[in-house]
Write an enzyme that holds these catalytic residues in place. Sequence first.
Site, PDB file in Angstrom:
ATOM      1  N   ASP A  60      25.170  39.627  40.646  1.00 27.21           N
ATOM      2  CA  ASP A  60      26.615  39.817  40.528  1.00 27.21           C
ATOM      3  C   ASP A  60      26.968  41.256  40.878  1.00 27.21           C
ATOM      4  OD1 ASP A  60      29.162  38.435  39.391  1.00 27.21           O
ATOM      5  OD2 ASP A  60      29.160  40.441  38.489  1.00 27.21           O
ATOM      6  N   ASP A  85      37.234  42.664  50.316  1.00 25.03           N
ATOM      7  CA  ASP A  85      36.562  41.709  51.206  1.00 25.03           C
ATOM      8  C   ASP A  85      35.527  42.413  52.072  1.00 25.03           C
ATOM      9  OD1 ASP A  85      38.094  39.692  50.167  1.00 25.03           O
ATOM     10  OD2 ASP A  85      39.479  39.571  51.877  1.00 25.03           O
ATOM     11  N   GLU A 111      32.120  37.050  43.415  1.00 28.57           N
ATOM     12  CA  GLU A 111      31.190  38.128  43.762  1.00 28.57           C
ATOM     13  C   GLU A 111      29.778  37.832  43.273  1.00 28.57           C
ATOM     14  OE1 GLU A 111      33.437  39.455  39.988  1.00 28.57           O
ATOM     15  OE2 GLU A 111      33.876  38.340  41.825  1.00 28.57           O
ATOM     16  N   ASN A 158      39.041  45.836  44.153  1.00 28.84           N
ATOM     17  CA  ASN A 158      40.291  45.154  44.534  1.00 28.84           C
ATOM     18  C   ASN A 158      41.512  45.865  43.968  1.00 28.84           C
ATOM     19  OD1 ASN A 158      39.171  43.058  46.067  1.00 28.84           O
ATOM     20  ND2 ASN A 158      38.795  41.791  44.258  1.00 28.84           N
ATOM     21  N   HIS A 201      42.657  44.281  48.221  1.00 26.11           N
ATOM     22  CA  HIS A 201      41.806  43.103  48.443  1.00 26.11           C
ATOM     23  C   HIS A 201      41.131  43.131  49.805  1.00 26.11           C
ATOM     24  CE1 HIS A 201      42.686  40.794  44.796  1.00 26.11           C
ATOM     25  NE2 HIS A 201      43.917  41.302  44.872  1.00 26.11           N
TER      26      HIS A 201
END
Length: 420
Positions: free
Chosen positions: A296, A313, A339, A304, A309
């Site tokens: 993770d 990405d 994630e 973010n 965002h």
Amino acid sequence: MPRGAAHGDREIFWLAVDSRPVPPLLAQCGVTAPLSVEISDKPVAYLVPVEAVRLGHEVRELRRTLGDHAYIVIAAQSLNAAWIARAMALGADDVVDSASEADVLICLARTRRALERARGAYHEQAHLALERDYLQACIDNLPAPIFFKNAEGIYVGCNGAFATFIGQTADGVVGRSVFEVAPEALAARYQAADDDLLVRGGTQVYESEVCHSGGVSRHVVFHKAAMQGGDGRVRGIAGAILDITDRKMLEARLIEAAERDPLTNAYNRRKFFELAEQIVDRAENAGKTMAVAVIDVDQFKLINDRLGHAEGDNALRAIAATLENAIGPGNVIARAGGEEFYALFPENRVTEAEQIADNMRAAVERSCREMALSAVAGTVSIGLADFDPQTEDLDEALKRADDALYQAKNSGRNRICVAT
């Protein structure tokens, strides 16, 4: 040998290079001397006076000049059997004693019958040639590459599309074997398929590669049929090629789209479990154990929230690529969602897998530092568990790895915890 004017409708001529006149017996039977000779591919007969001493030279020269379509009769007197045999051996079709009425009449009857048969064959060949030209024109206007081979594997015909497809001319194909027009490895595959079809008969459909014009490889479907003669024996093969390269590329893109996560291009969750099922089956049969991991991204929400965002990405794509590069051959990683990632180590027990996982963790930390994300986030936590397919299923092993992941998160992040 004089050449030039046409013969009109006559078919039997007296041909004397020394202008010797037509013998009376032959003249009475309608034989005339042409003013000049036109070398024709139509059946024509020539009665030619030849001296015994010049027999060899004259007959060979006549045959060379007049061609195979000419029916050559050697005219001489006082013939003997050896002389006649020699004339025939040298290329004459018949021999006549021009001074013998009986011999002349019989010879002319034989000549006319021979010309009649030759005319029939000539017209039949002309008809076949017309049909062949018509068939060739038909297949040349078809866009699909088409070819024909005899039972010995020699090309006896093809259309323009086939010649163009393999980067040859039609003349460069006809009369050759597949080994002369295709790379050896592909030619061997084609020939093996042809040999099987010639033995079994019927039809044959299979996919293969073809070296296209310019050396480009194309994916095609061969459609072939064994050609039978009137006696039922297989005489050769007719084939057509369907180029499916674009279709195969589309299939590959669709398969990739079904297997890959659209954001990170890592394997997706469905593909992970599909591959894992195959790996687990092999390991269970072999009595082997392996390791699984849940990974993770630490504090991904901060990326973010603080950078947007789009930057989130970009970071996720970079982290996925780093994990995939660092995990090593034979191991599997996939995006599980958000994630989070799953990893499977088929050839490693948990001790060896822990070292690989730590290399992955360190690689992500370096990569994110270079991307200037470390001030916000940019590390991963990993939970690792051993997995014995003979005692538990994959979901149970992943659950234990997930519990170990939470231990890693709660103990400071950017670390590995191994399930007990």
